[in-house]
Design a protein around this motif. Sequence first.
Motif: not given
Length: 161
Positions: A39-40, A57-59, A108-110
């Motif tokens: 995924e993006p 990104a957060f992962a 942006f890190l959800n």
Amino acid sequence: MAHIPVNHPARTLYRIFAALIGLYILVFGVIGVIQTWGEPLFDRGDHWVLGLRTNLAFALISVIFGAVIIIGTAQRGNLGHFMNLTIGVIFMVTALLMMAVLQTEANFLNFSMSTVIVSMIFGLLVLATGLYDKVGPPAEAARARAYPHRPVSSPAPDRRR
């Protein structure tokens, strides 16, 4: 100047807590990477891992920080002390910044509110580990224990006699 204990007796217990936090973050990150792979990077989807919302990104950041925390707690010297202090502050600042943009496109890190709360708690615990895991020679530890802890303001002696 603030007093940071040297060779604190509970140092091992604090490091165990920090290692468990690092392990949780590492496992969260690995599972998050597996679930969000392809995924993006900054997707705002609805992926939940171990009770926290995530994106790729957060992962990935979580995998890095989890490994760094585990490495920091494994250090016997003061490198781990400084790593834990720094990482604790980074976690708390990140939680505050992400809470400020929680309901905006800048998230942006959800993050969700539960992620903010967990990040703040983890930051406080890792910071506490950093405050209590300073290592020094036995003479410095004895000098720190002998330091007289006085209250900030003590009552003036009664001189009326």
